[in-house]
Design a protein around this motif. Structure first.
Motif, mmCIF file in Angstrom:
data_model
loop_
_atom_site.group_PDB
_atom_site.id
_atom_site.type_symbol
_atom_site.label_atom_id
_atom_site.label_comp_id
_atom_site.label_asym_id
_atom_site.label_seq_id
_atom_site.Cartn_x
_atom_site.Cartn_y
_atom_site.Cartn_z
ATOM 1 N N MET A 1 47.615 -10.123 -21.362
ATOM 2 C CA MET A 1 48.619 -10.924 -21.641
ATOM 3 C C MET A 1 49.596 -10.563 -20.127
ATOM 4 S SD MET A 1 51.093 -7.877 -23.971
ATOM 5 C CE MET A 1 51.734 -7.081 -22.814
ATOM 6 N N PRO A 2 50.470 -12.184 -20.480
ATOM 7 C CA PRO A 2 51.142 -12.041 -19.024
ATOM 8 C C PRO A 2 52.276 -10.647 -18.749
ATOM 9 C CG PRO A 2 50.638 -14.132 -19.919
ATOM 10 C CD PRO A 2 50.652 -12.866 -21.116
ATOM 11 N N SER A 3 52.526 -11.026 -17.448
ATOM 12 C CA SER A 3 54.022 -10.110 -17.297
ATOM 13 C C SER A 3 54.964 -10.454 -17.078
ATOM 14 C CB SER A 3 53.120 -8.349 -16.063
ATOM 15 O OG SER A 3 52.774 -9.350 -15.338
ATOM 16 N N ALA A 4 55.585 -9.996 -16.993
ATOM 17 C CA ALA A 4 56.846 -10.733 -16.503
ATOM 18 C C ALA A 4 56.990 -11.279 -14.878
ATOM 19 C CB ALA A 4 58.538 -9.556 -17.124
ATOM 20 N N ALA A 5 56.673 -10.301 -14.007
ATOM 21 C CA ALA A 5 55.702 -11.425 -12.757
ATOM 22 C C ALA A 5 55.149 -12.680 -12.735
ATOM 23 C CB ALA A 5 55.457 -9.703 -12.112
ATOM 24 N N GLU A 6 54.719 -12.594 -13.927
ATOM 25 C CA GLU A 6 53.860 -13.497 -13.764
ATOM 26 C C GLU A 6 54.134 -14.447 -15.439
ATOM 27 O OE1 GLU A 6 49.487 -12.235 -14.729
ATOM 28 O OE2 GLU A 6 49.803 -9.993 -14.276
ATOM 29 N N PRO A 7 54.789 -15.791 -14.085
ATOM 30 C CA PRO A 7 54.891 -17.067 -15.505
ATOM 31 C C PRO A 7 53.757 -17.264 -16.711
ATOM 32 C CG PRO A 7 53.875 -17.962 -13.342
ATOM 33 C CD PRO A 7 54.683 -16.167 -13.170
ATOM 34 N N SER A 8 53.970 -17.338 -17.394
ATOM 35 C CA SER A 8 52.850 -18.164 -18.461
ATOM 36 C C SER A 8 52.245 -19.060 -18.295
ATOM 37 C CB SER A 8 53.508 -17.775 -20.209
ATOM 38 O OG SER A 8 53.397 -16.807 -19.716
ATOM 39 N N VAL A 9 51.695 -19.999 -17.818
ATOM 40 C CA VAL A 9 51.541 -21.300 -17.529
ATOM 41 C C VAL A 9 49.780 -21.860 -18.158
ATOM 42 C CG1 VAL A 9 50.632 -22.766 -15.527
ATOM 43 C CG2 VAL A 9 52.471 -20.967 -15.309
ATOM 44 N N CYS A 10 50.023 -23.329 -19.345
ATOM 45 C CA CYS A 10 49.519 -23.654 -20.140
ATOM 46 C C CYS A 10 48.024 -23.539 -18.904
ATOM 47 C CB CYS A 10 50.047 -25.369 -19.925
ATOM 48 S SG CYS A 10 48.955 -26.168 -21.109
ATOM 49 N N SER A 11 47.076 -23.585 -19.225
ATOM 50 C CA SER A 11 46.081 -23.361 -19.389
ATOM 51 C C SER A 11 45.016 -24.857 -18.981
ATOM 52 C CB SER A 11 44.803 -22.602 -20.201
ATOM 53 O OG SER A 11 45.342 -21.595 -19.661
ATOM 54 N N ALA A 12 45.299 -26.033 -19.562
ATOM 55 C CA ALA A 12 44.612 -27.356 -19.634
ATOM 56 C C ALA A 12 44.950 -27.556 -17.627
ATOM 57 C CB ALA A 12 46.356 -27.760 -20.452
ATOM 58 N N LYS A 13 43.763 -28.212 -17.939
ATOM 59 C CA LYS A 13 43.522 -28.667 -16.600
ATOM 60 C C LYS A 13 45.106 -29.211 -16.187
ATOM 61 C CE LYS A 13 40.794 -30.667 -13.290
ATOM 62 N NZ LYS A 13 39.550 -32.200 -13.390
ATOM 63 N N GLY A 14 45.328 -29.194 -14.977
ATOM 64 C CA GLY A 14 46.504 -30.103 -14.517
ATOM 65 C C GLY A 14 47.909 -30.248 -14.970
ATOM 66 N N CYS A 15 48.164 -28.971 -15.757
ATOM 67 C CA CYS A 15 49.320 -28.854 -16.708
ATOM 68 C C CYS A 15 49.851 -27.724 -15.540
ATOM 69 C CB CYS A 15 49.471 -28.267 -18.004
ATOM 70 S SG CYS A 15 50.468 -28.611 -19.079
ATOM 71 N N ARG A 16 50.911 -27.565 -15.935
ATOM 72 C CA ARG A 16 51.978 -26.656 -14.844
ATOM 73 C C ARG A 16 53.126 -26.507 -16.493
ATOM 74 N NH1 ARG A 16 48.813 -24.094 -13.071
ATOM 75 N NH2 ARG A 16 50.140 -22.986 -12.017
ATOM 76 N N ARG A 17 53.435 -26.983 -17.435
ATOM 77 C CA ARG A 17 54.278 -25.906 -18.333
ATOM 78 C C ARG A 17 54.051 -24.459 -18.449
ATOM 79 N NH1 ARG A 17 53.098 -31.185 -21.230
ATOM 80 N NH2 ARG A 17 53.719 -32.849 -20.054
ATOM 81 N N PRO A 18 55.669 -24.475 -19.142
ATOM 82 C CA PRO A 18 55.041 -22.953 -19.755
ATOM 83 C C PRO A 18 54.329 -23.052 -20.943
ATOM 84 C CG PRO A 18 58.019 -23.733 -19.484
ATOM 85 C CD PRO A 18 56.736 -24.933 -19.003
ATOM 86 N N GLY A 19 53.215 -21.916 -20.973
ATOM 87 C CA GLY A 19 52.274 -21.599 -21.634
ATOM 88 C C GLY A 19 53.253 -20.415 -23.089
ATOM 89 N N LEU A 20 53.074 -21.314 -23.584
ATOM 90 C CA LEU A 20 54.405 -20.619 -25.374
ATOM 91 C C LEU A 20 53.116 -20.087 -26.726
ATOM 92 C CD1 LEU A 20 57.287 -23.608 -25.964
ATOM 93 C CD2 LEU A 20 57.168 -21.231 -24.416
ATOM 94 N N HIS A 21 52.491 -20.981 -26.528
ATOM 95 C CA HIS A 21 50.877 -20.097 -27.256
ATOM 96 C C HIS A 21 49.897 -20.118 -27.125
ATOM 97 C CE1 HIS A 21 53.516 -23.189 -29.773
ATOM 98 N NE2 HIS A 21 52.983 -24.013 -28.746
ATOM 99 N N ALA A 22 49.378 -19.104 -27.420
ATOM 100 C CA ALA A 22 47.509 -18.307 -26.988
ATOM 101 C C ALA A 22 46.950 -18.604 -28.076
ATOM 102 C CB ALA A 22 48.703 -16.252 -27.188
#
Length: 73
Positions: A1-22
């Motif tokens: 589970m990402p913490s407030a200190a760790e931003p949720s980043v998409c796991s797709a290769k090269g993507c830096r967008r926020p990860g909104l779905h698990a």
């Protein structure tokens, strides 16, 4: 589970967008039944990441990131 200190980043290769779905998955040959692995996905990659694990029979569920618990990870 990402913490407030760790931003949720998409796991797709090269993507830096926020990860909104698990994308929650497990490989039954490697992981015990209670193990829940998680890939984070942005809106654009949620389908491709979940399809990838689903085709292998590993997909458990896709949930919003804010529904992850300490058991996920």
């Amino acid at each position: 589970m990402p913490s407030a200190a760790e931003p949720s980043v998409c796991s797709a290769k090269g993507c830096r967008r926020p990860g909104l779905h698990a994308v929650v998955w497990r490989n039954p040959k490697l992981h015990t039944p209670e193990r829940r692995k998680v890939w984070l996905a942005c809106d654009d990659h949620q389908g491709s990441l979940s399809d990838f694990v689903a085709k292998r029979g590993f997909l458990i569920e896709v949930i919003p990131v804010d529904r992850l618990t300490d058991a996920d990870g």
